[in-house]
Scaffold this motif. Sequence first.
Motif, short mmCIF file in Angstrom:
data_model
loop_
_atom_site.label_atom_id
_atom_site.label_comp_id
_atom_site.label_asym_id
_atom_site.label_seq_id
_atom_site.Cartn_x
_atom_site.Cartn_y
_atom_site.Cartn_z
N GLY A 53 0.84 -1.33 -0.03
CA GLY A 53 -0.13 -0.32 0.10
C GLY A 53 0.78 1.35 0.64
O GLY A 53 0.17 2.46 -0.12
N VAL A 54 1.76 1.15 -0.02
CA VAL A 54 3.09 2.59 -0.05
C VAL A 54 3.37 2.86 -1.58
O VAL A 54 2.42 2.03 -2.39
N HIS A 55 3.38 3.95 -2.17
CA HIS A 55 4.12 4.62 -2.56
C HIS A 55 5.66 4.75 -3.18
O HIS A 55 6.16 4.90 -4.23
N GLU A 56 6.17 4.90 -2.18
CA GLU A 56 7.55 4.68 -2.69
C GLU A 56 8.10 3.92 -2.49
O GLU A 56 8.65 1.98 -1.54
N MET A 57 8.42 2.78 -3.11
CA MET A 57 9.54 1.88 -3.78
C MET A 57 10.81 1.54 -4.27
O MET A 57 11.37 2.48 -4.22
N GLU A 58 10.94 0.49 -3.86
CA GLU A 58 12.78 -0.44 -3.84
C GLU A 58 12.92 -1.32 -4.48
O GLU A 58 11.64 -2.04 -4.92
N GLN A 59 14.15 -1.68 -5.53
CA GLN A 59 14.74 -2.46 -5.88
C GLN A 59 15.24 -3.41 -5.53
O GLN A 59 16.70 -2.57 -4.78
N TYR A 60 15.35 -4.73 -4.84
CA TYR A 60 16.08 -5.48 -4.09
C TYR A 60 16.94 -6.56 -4.92
O TYR A 60 16.29 -7.58 -5.45
N PHE A 61 17.57 -6.73 -4.78
CA PHE A 61 18.72 -7.89 -5.26
C PHE A 61 19.42 -8.46 -4.22
O PHE A 61 20.07 -8.09 -3.18
N ILE A 62 18.86 -9.60 -4.11
CA ILE A 62 18.90 -10.61 -2.91
C ILE A 62 19.92 -11.69 -2.84
O ILE A 62 20.52 -12.07 -4.12
N LEU A 63 21.24 -11.16 -1.81
CA LEU A 63 22.68 -12.06 -2.25
C LEU A 63 22.40 -13.25 -1.46
O LEU A 63 23.13 -14.08 -1.60
N ASP A 64 21.66 -13.16 -0.18
CA ASP A 64 21.70 -14.40 0.99
C ASP A 64 20.27 -14.18 0.98
O ASP A 64 19.65 -13.82 1.42
N GLY A 65 19.85 -15.48 1.57
CA GLY A 65 18.63 -16.11 1.99
C GLY A 65 17.26 -15.80 1.30
O GLY A 65 17.58 -16.02 -0.12
N ILE A 66 16.03 -15.51 1.97
CA ILE A 66 14.55 -16.12 0.69
C ILE A 66 14.60 -14.64 1.78
O ILE A 66 13.60 -15.27 2.77
N LEU A 67 13.53 -14.35 0.47
CA LEU A 67 12.45 -13.36 0.55
C LEU A 67 11.11 -14.20 -0.16
O LEU A 67 10.65 -15.02 -0.45
N LYS A 68 9.55 -13.29 0.70
CA LYS A 68 8.56 -13.95 -0.11
C LYS A 68 7.90 -12.08 0.11
O LYS A 68 7.83 -11.65 -0.25
N ARG A 69 6.84 -12.09 -1.28
CA ARG A 69 5.79 -11.80 -1.49
C ARG A 69 4.29 -11.50 -0.92
O ARG A 69 3.77 -13.05 -1.87
N VAL A 70 4.01 -11.19 -0.59
CA VAL A 70 2.84 -11.48 0.61
C VAL A 70 1.58 -10.36 0.49
O VAL A 70 1.75 -9.10 1.06
N VAL A 71 0.54 -10.75 -0.16
CA VAL A 71 -0.64 -10.18 0.58
C VAL A 71 -1.60 -10.46 1.89
O VAL A 71 -2.09 -11.45 2.29
#
Length: 202
Positions: A53-71
């Motif tokens: 719900g935010v407008h300030e966005m970033e680009q992420y490069f994963i170097l180590d570990g795991i992320l999730k995209r969640v609604v």
Amino acid sequence: MTLFTAHPDRNILRVQLAQNLILKDANSEVLDKLEPYLTLVDCRKGDVLLHQGVHEMEQYFILDGILKRVVTDQHAKEMILRFADERSMETSYAAWKLKTPTPYSIVSVTKARVAKLPLHQWVAFMEEHPQLKETFEFEVMRLMSEIMAHTITLHLLDAPNCVHRFLSRHPNLDDRIPRKELASYLNICAETLSRLKHQGKI
């Protein structure tokens, strides 16, 4: 957070960054130009990198570990859309292009290390490097297609086949994602997932 260029492990980080699927074909000159824009973030399990719900966005490069995209819906019920591990990336590029708020959050599933930069800076950087932009936009479309296919799968396949499909497509993630998280992604309970694995039905 630390500036990428100021980190004591910069040489190791450069190697990891160069292995990212978006950047692996970029030459050292391009990476040298990108690094000053990057900030390094060490995430704990459960840290939120991007809030829905935010407008300030970033680009992420994963170097180590795991992320999730969640609604998350208005009743705080969560749906996991995808997992991403090292050498992959996360973004809200489509929302940025459409000038809409982010439709999902990005959260660390495990301890993780991420190199990030504001999305508007990343977009400006890509405009100067068309091949990089082509690779990135192709990956964005691939991820959207993958998420759509996963959503359809949840409606068409039973639990054993959903689990089997995930394991066949992401064998490297099986032992790294907490059972509760994986079960949520597959829309089954953790007990069912454990039972299926114990019975050898997947």
